[in-house]
Design an enzyme around this catalytic site. Structure first.
Site, PDB file in Angstrom:
ATOM      1  N   SER A  19       0.799  -1.224   0.000  1.00  0.00           N
ATOM      2  CA  SER A  19       0.000   0.000   0.000  1.00  0.00           C
ATOM      3  C   SER A  19       0.832   1.275   0.000  1.00  0.00           C
ATOM      4  O   SER A  19       0.309   2.343  -0.311  1.00  0.00           O
ATOM      5  CB  SER A  19      -0.936   0.020   1.217  1.00  0.00           C
ATOM      6  OG  SER A  19      -0.193  -0.077   2.422  1.00  0.00           O
TER       7      SER A  19
ATOM      8  N   ASP B 107      -4.109   7.752   8.321  1.00  0.00           N
ATOM      9  CA  ASP B 107      -5.233   6.920   8.765  1.00  0.00           C
ATOM     10  C   ASP B 107      -4.849   5.891   9.824  1.00  0.00           C
ATOM     11  O   ASP B 107      -5.582   4.931  10.053  1.00  0.00           O
ATOM     12  CB  ASP B 107      -5.865   6.212   7.563  1.00  0.00           C
ATOM     13  CG  ASP B 107      -4.899   5.254   6.867  1.00  0.00           C
ATOM     14  OD1 ASP B 107      -3.754   5.106   7.342  1.00  0.00           O
ATOM     15  OD2 ASP B 107      -5.294   4.652   5.842  1.00  0.00           O
TER      16      ASP B 107
ATOM     17  N   HIS C 239      -1.066   4.514   7.478  1.00  0.00           N
ATOM     18  CA  HIS C 239      -0.397   5.155   6.346  1.00  0.00           C
ATOM     19  C   HIS C 239      -0.142   6.629   6.646  1.00  0.00           C
ATOM     20  O   HIS C 239      -0.776   7.211   7.527  1.00  0.00           O
ATOM     21  CB  HIS C 239      -1.247   5.011   5.074  1.00  0.00           C
ATOM     22  CG  HIS C 239      -1.618   3.594   4.779  1.00  0.00           C
ATOM     23  ND1 HIS C 239      -2.841   3.059   5.124  1.00  0.00           N
ATOM     24  CD2 HIS C 239      -0.918   2.604   4.179  1.00  0.00           C
ATOM     25  CE1 HIS C 239      -2.886   1.787   4.745  1.00  0.00           C
ATOM     26  NE2 HIS C 239      -1.740   1.490   4.184  1.00  0.00           N
TER      27      HIS C 239
END
Length: 394
Positions: free
Chosen positions: A38, A346, A349
């Site tokens: 990610s 978040d 991240h």
């Protein structure tokens, strides 16, 4: 349910790369080819989810993407990632997710392709399932991403020398990958000490893929280390209430978890040194994500993070605004008004602003070994401000 890793669009891979011998504005590389999770995914999990009719993950909804793209793109941040800043600095269009490519018209010459998938691990899903950890996002491990790439490689080139030339003139980004091998396990409740046996296996998997790419012709590979996971809002929440001695007085980060990340990085660097000895003509560049990020964890206000580096901008409340049951984009979650004043987006991240600090430290600074800007100066191309965004990849 995880998304199937073998759902790959049947298109000529030449459409993905469209690489020629003409170098781009900076004169260094014709394209970027990326693998990872990610921290680098520019939309692959978004497309895999759509094709499999699986419930979309939370990062496919606002406020994700709000700062630069003004809509969710599948990136796990409010805006651009490190890979986006690299592309901009090299004068290359933003790198599209491999799953998103439909036809030649979507790819600009020399753009490259991104195989990274949010949630991906270095080790195959079968290993983690045997340990009782199920990846809820995807089984597109590093090995699977390599298979995707090798499956289409013959469509790019007609001869082995053509294939080698394509890889020789491309910048290969090998991750970040490996962090989720630990993240998924910790979130599933496994103690960090139990994960120490994973580290050599993760490193060996990364090194195996690097060696394979070198054999195929790659000559410049950027290999990131792990971030300081002890500074993650998610981990700080999971371990909330731990003995005060477990925290670094200067940063508020969890000392044991950061030492774990440092150990991973030390083993990785030792292995990269061995590759350099075997392949002295190949540029193996270690990207020190850990220490590049520690700059703003030690001095957040110096980098504009006036709301600190530990608390998430978007989340479900609590001391670090992270709640596993109320994720960012949940209707009951809250989002800060000025994400550029936060380092954490978040919980798991970082914000675009934090990724930009890391990018500058790595690719225009001193946090790569050898220094990237000594091999390819990137400061001559201006990175766009969020206010001047032009969506090139969704």
């Amino acid at each position: 349910m995880g998304i199937s890793s073998y759902f790959f669009p049947m298109i000529p891979f030449l459409a993905l790369l469209l690489i020629t011998g003409t170098l781009h504005a900076n004169g260094c590389y014709t394209s970027i080819i990326s693998f990872g999770d990610s921290l680098a995914d520019t939309g692959n999990l978004k497309q895999l989810t759509s094709k499999s009719n699986s419930p979309p993950p939370h990062f496919l909804f606002p406020p994700y993407g709000e700062t630069f793209f003004h809509k969710p793109t599948g990136r796990c941040s409010n805006g651009r990632l490190i890979i986006d800043f690299i592309a901009e600095s090299l004068g290359i269009p933003l790198i599209p997710p491999s799953q998103d490519v439909r036809d030649n018209s979507l790819i600009e010459k020399g753009q490259g392709v991104n195989f990274a998938v949010a949630g991906a691990t270095a080790l195959d899903s079968s290993f983690h399932e045997a340990q009782g950890v199920v990846n809820q996002y995807t089984n597109a491990s590093l090995g699977v991403q390599m298979e995707w790439f090798k499956y289409w490689l013959p469509s790019v080139c007609t001869t082995p020398s053509d294939c080698k030339n394509i890889l020789r003139t491309s910048l290969i980004l090998m991750g970040e990958i490996g962090g989720n091998d630990y993240n998924h396990a910790v979130i599933a409740g496994k103690p960090i000490n139990e994960l120490k046996s994973y580290v050599p296996l993760v490193i060996n998997t990364i090194i195996s893929s690097i060696n394979e790419l070198i054999e195929l012709g790659a000559e410049t590979l950027v290999v990131p280390g792990n971030l300081p996971i002890g500074c993650s809002a998610a981990y700080l929440t999971i371990y909330y209430g731990s003995d005060k001695a477990d925290y670094d007085n200067k940063t508020g980060c969890l000392t044991a978890l950061n030492k774990f990340a440092e150990w991973h990085n030390e083993l990785l660097q030792t292995s990269l040194t061995q590759i350099r000895e075997v392949h002295p003509n190949v540029n193996i560049i270690y990207a020190d994500y850990y220490n590049a990020a520690m700059q703003f964890f030690r001095s957040p206000e110096k980098y504009g993070f006036t709301n600190g580096a530990l608390k998430a901008c978007c989340g479900g409340g609590g001391p670090y605004n992270y709640n596993e049951l109320v994720e960012c984009a949940d209707p009951s979650s809250t989002t800060c008004a000025q994400p550029e004043t936060y380092a954490n987006w978040d919980g798991l991240h970082l914000t675009e602003a934090a990724y930009h600090v890391i990018f500058k430290s790595l690719f225009q600074g001193t946090y790569t070994t050898p220094q990237f800007n000594s091999l390819c100066p990137t400061s001559n191309v201006k990175v766009r401000d969020a206010s001047s965004s032009l969506v090139q990849s969704s």
